[in-house]
Design a protein around this motif. Sequence first.
Motif, PDB file in Angstrom:
ATOM      1  N   TRP A 216       0.936  -1.545   0.067  1.00  0.00           N
ATOM      2  CA  TRP A 216      -0.432   0.072   0.414  1.00  0.00           C
ATOM      3  C   TRP A 216       0.431   1.153   0.659  1.00  0.00           C
ATOM      4  CZ3 TRP A 216      -5.155  -0.171   0.251  1.00  0.00           C
ATOM      5  CH2 TRP A 216      -6.224  -1.730   0.366  1.00  0.00           C
ATOM      6  N   GLU A 217       0.035   2.300  -0.595  1.00  0.00           N
ATOM      7  CA  GLU A 217       0.944   3.212  -0.291  1.00  0.00           C
ATOM      8  C   GLU A 217       0.145   4.766  -0.205  1.00  0.00           C
ATOM      9  OE1 GLU A 217       4.645   6.645  -3.127  1.00  0.00           O
ATOM     10  OE2 GLU A 217       2.459   4.938  -4.424  1.00  0.00           O
ATOM     11  N   VAL A 218       0.683   5.527   0.382  1.00  0.00           N
ATOM     12  CA  VAL A 218       0.334   7.144   0.895  1.00  0.00           C
ATOM     13  C   VAL A 218       0.631   8.243   0.167  1.00  0.00           C
ATOM     14  CG1 VAL A 218      -0.184   8.627   3.131  1.00  0.00           C
ATOM     15  CG2 VAL A 218      -1.329   5.799   2.905  1.00  0.00           C
ATOM     16  N   LYS A 219       0.318   8.936  -0.239  1.00  0.00           N
ATOM     17  CA  LYS A 219       1.111   9.439  -0.627  1.00  0.00           C
ATOM     18  C   LYS A 219       1.062  11.119  -0.186  1.00  0.00           C
ATOM     19  CE  LYS A 219       0.784   8.336  -5.505  1.00  0.00           C
ATOM     20  NZ  LYS A 219       1.738   8.081  -5.878  1.00  0.00           N
ATOM     21  N   ASN A 220       0.136  11.288   0.916  1.00  0.00           N
ATOM     22  CA  ASN A 220       0.053  12.570   1.899  1.00  0.00           C
ATOM     23  C   ASN A 220       1.473  12.392   2.955  1.00  0.00           C
ATOM     24  OD1 ASN A 220      -1.417  14.871  -0.540  1.00  0.00           O
ATOM     25  ND2 ASN A 220      -2.989  12.944   0.646  1.00  0.00           N
ATOM     26  N   PRO A 221       1.337  13.846   3.581  1.00  0.00           N
ATOM     27  CA  PRO A 221       1.521  13.874   5.386  1.00  0.00           C
ATOM     28  C   PRO A 221       0.226  12.935   5.553  1.00  0.00           C
ATOM     29  CG  PRO A 221       2.035  15.610   3.930  1.00  0.00           C
ATOM     30  CD  PRO A 221       1.416  15.471   3.304  1.00  0.00           C
ATOM     31  N   ILE A 222       1.288  11.735   6.793  1.00  0.00           N
ATOM     32  CA  ILE A 222      -0.215  10.943   8.168  1.00  0.00           C
ATOM     33  C   ILE A 222       0.574  11.256   8.711  1.00  0.00           C
ATOM     34  CG2 ILE A 222       1.879   9.236   6.717  1.00  0.00           C
ATOM     35  CD1 ILE A 222      -1.569   7.272   7.481  1.00  0.00           C
ATOM     36  N   ASN A 223      -0.756  11.441  10.662  1.00  0.00           N
ATOM     37  CA  ASN A 223      -0.037  11.258  11.407  1.00  0.00           C
ATOM     38  C   ASN A 223       0.490   9.856  11.661  1.00  0.00           C
ATOM     39  OD1 ASN A 223      -2.778   9.860  12.015  1.00  0.00           O
ATOM     40  ND2 ASN A 223      -3.455  12.301  11.710  1.00  0.00           N
ATOM     41  N   ASP A 224       1.335   9.944  12.558  1.00  0.00           N
ATOM     42  CA  ASP A 224       2.188   8.230  12.860  1.00  0.00           C
ATOM     43  C   ASP A 224       1.231   6.634  13.179  1.00  0.00           C
ATOM     44  OD1 ASP A 224       4.226   8.963  12.259  1.00  0.00           O
ATOM     45  OD2 ASP A 224       5.417   8.398  14.530  1.00  0.00           O
ATOM     46  N   TYR A 225       0.053   7.375  14.120  1.00  0.00           N
ATOM     47  CA  TYR A 225      -1.271   6.264  14.876  1.00  0.00           C
ATOM     48  C   TYR A 225      -1.924   6.400  13.599  1.00  0.00           C
ATOM     49  CZ  TYR A 225      -4.288  10.810  15.342  1.00  0.00           C
ATOM     50  OH  TYR A 225      -4.971  12.283  15.271  1.00  0.00           O
ATOM     51  N   SER A 226      -2.440   7.315  12.440  1.00  0.00           N
ATOM     52  CA  SER A 226      -2.984   6.623  10.979  1.00  0.00           C
ATOM     53  C   SER A 226      -1.995   5.300  10.512  1.00  0.00           C
ATOM     54  CB  SER A 226      -3.289   7.651  10.189  1.00  0.00           C
ATOM     55  OG  SER A 226      -4.192   8.293  10.524  1.00  0.00           O
ATOM     56  N   ILE A 227      -0.971   4.367  11.014  1.00  0.00           N
ATOM     57  CA  ILE A 227      -0.393   3.995   9.970  1.00  0.00           C
ATOM     58  C   ILE A 227      -0.780   2.889  10.284  1.00  0.00           C
ATOM     59  CG2 ILE A 227       2.359   2.891   8.854  1.00  0.00           C
ATOM     60  CD1 ILE A 227       3.228   6.251   9.569  1.00  0.00           C
ATOM     61  N   ILE A 228      -1.741   2.338  10.524  1.00  0.00           N
ATOM     62  CA  ILE A 228      -2.822   0.713  10.751  1.00  0.00           C
ATOM     63  C   ILE A 228      -2.863  -0.172   9.755  1.00  0.00           C
ATOM     64  CG2 ILE A 228      -4.427  -0.101  11.857  1.00  0.00           C
ATOM     65  CD1 ILE A 228      -2.553   2.064  13.512  1.00  0.00           C
ATOM     66  N   PRO A 229      -1.723  -1.217  10.728  1.00  0.00           N
ATOM     67  CA  PRO A 229      -2.420  -3.103   9.403  1.00  0.00           C
ATOM     68  C   PRO A 229      -3.327  -3.112   9.795  1.00  0.00           C
ATOM     69  CG  PRO A 229      -0.909  -3.454  11.023  1.00  0.00           C
ATOM     70  CD  PRO A 229      -0.857  -2.162  11.296  1.00  0.00           C
ATOM     71  N   SER A 230      -4.720  -3.882   8.849  1.00  0.00           N
ATOM     72  CA  SER A 230      -5.515  -4.998   8.983  1.00  0.00           C
ATOM     73  C   SER A 230      -5.732  -6.338   8.268  1.00  0.00           C
ATOM     74  CB  SER A 230      -7.054  -4.106   8.786  1.00  0.00           C
ATOM     75  OG  SER A 230      -7.237  -2.539   9.891  1.00  0.00           O
ATOM     76  N   ILE A 231      -5.843  -6.449   9.416  1.00  0.00           N
ATOM     77  CA  ILE A 231      -5.511  -8.534   8.309  1.00  0.00           C
ATOM     78  C   ILE A 231      -6.810  -9.652   8.887  1.00  0.00           C
ATOM     79  CG2 ILE A 231      -4.283 -10.749   8.562  1.00  0.00           C
ATOM     80  CD1 ILE A 231      -1.779  -8.322   8.923  1.00  0.00           C
ATOM     81  N   GLY A 232      -7.568  -9.480   7.575  1.00  0.00           N
ATOM     82  CA  GLY A 232      -8.709 -10.762   8.003  1.00  0.00           C
ATOM     83  C   GLY A 232      -8.848 -11.128   6.628  1.00  0.00           C
TER      84      GLY A 232
END
Length: 543
Positions: A216-232
Amino acid sequence: MKKILLLSVLAMGFSKAQFFESTEKFTKTDSLKGSNTEFRNFWDVKKYDIILETDFDKKSIKGSNKISLTIEKDIKNPTFQIDLQHPMKAHNITASFPIATKKVDGDFIFLSTNKNFKKGEKFTIDIGFSGNPTIAKRAPWDGGWIFTKDKNGNPWMTVADEGIGASIWLPTKDIWSDEPDNGVTFEIITPKDLVGVAGGRLIKQENRGDKKSWLWEVKNPINDYSIIPSIGKYVNFKDSFDGEKGKLDLDYWVLDYNLNKAKRQFEQVKPMMTSFESWFGPYPFYEDSYKLVESPHLGMEHQSNVAYGNHYANGYLGTDLSGTGIGLRFDYIIIHESGHEWFANNITAKDQADMWIHEAFTDYSETLYIESLWGKTDADKYLQGLRDKIANDKPIIGQYGVRNEGSGDMYYKGANMIHTIRTVMDQDEKFRQILRGLNKDFYHQTVTTQQIEKYFSDKSGIDLSSIFNQYLRTVKIPTLEYKQNGKQLTYKWTNVIPNLKLPIRLADGQELKPTEQAQTVPLKSDKAVEFNKNYYIQVKQVQ
């Protein structure tokens, strides 16, 4: 005999000092977590490149993070602070500059160097990590990893870490004021029968024998607590929204057996987007799309990756927080957590003490959404209904520099403060333009309370500083004492900070400018005076 008309519910605070003094004790560790220390203030994160693999049976994770950074000022022989909380362990630490020493001290890794750096130079730090991360006891509130199973027995994993910090699992520069300007790449490695979802867009998927890789790629600035994986055991469906900046991709990832429920419930997204773009301006992350991902906890505002766990029902887990019935017309988690895309993700507080900037405006976004769909009368009623949940236990602003949140009143009291300011302004279009202006002028930035206060005062043309002081920094709710004698009204403020400038309009539109000194004014009629309920104040009739 006194007649008391409550326009708010008060819990405590009448005898408090003008500004609340905290008795909380903080440590050196708190300061290292919450301050822009000498180990942080000379470098700026530009990008994270993350790889993650989980082991469900062992409740463990492993991976790596490549931190790309730029030097912010000339400096000699600095030490870099990287955050990684116990019991996680770092290994294979390398950098594109010479490392003199590596020291692990509690939740921190200190990397010293004998090199002199020049402003503008670019470097990388690579850190491997592994271990059994802290498990959340009550996500998302206490923070931590979740290893659970869906109803069919399939592994289901994610993490929520807004309060406790992303460094609970990921080696990072874990401070709100420094977001990776160029975004993130995030590779999630899963068993072949599961799906890995993160923020931004899926740019690559690979089969690797009995495993799969999801990049996955996020192009914009992002707060650290938004860097989240979800696996299911996720399935995906898509839609699009014709918004102010063109076509916005809507991307939905839900458990396979909830697909039909999700397709019905997520129909609320488009009217919500229409409302929020009108009030706040364009969705701030068109490049990264908008995403809802089903989660095993209630929900969180992860940027372009909103966690959804409200069980496909309206309200807040099927209840109405306002007690008015209006809250059952919409799915609280979809509306509230998506509102954070503007306030928390686009505009982010530099310090956790200013978290009200996230929650007050987002809580108020529910009222604005209701106003867009069902009118201002219902919106006002909903907001006033939330006052029953205000505690007035401590100030909304927390302690700076120690990763400390203020009172949970940042939600309902914060929203009522904003509505009070809107009522003082009495110019709804100007108010709307201020909200849009905030998201335009502070686009993808981290901010302070002082910046938000000044912006509101400057753009409204009204000195709102005393109103912010009253509601953000004290637990005192203004009390308007009054006595009516026919067509005469005598009134004054009590329980206020000195020189509070909060003009009040009666229900018939007549304006009062209360002070702490009694004033007497003529009324338009001798009927019992009625007060505008949109101010968050207490009104008390005295003899």
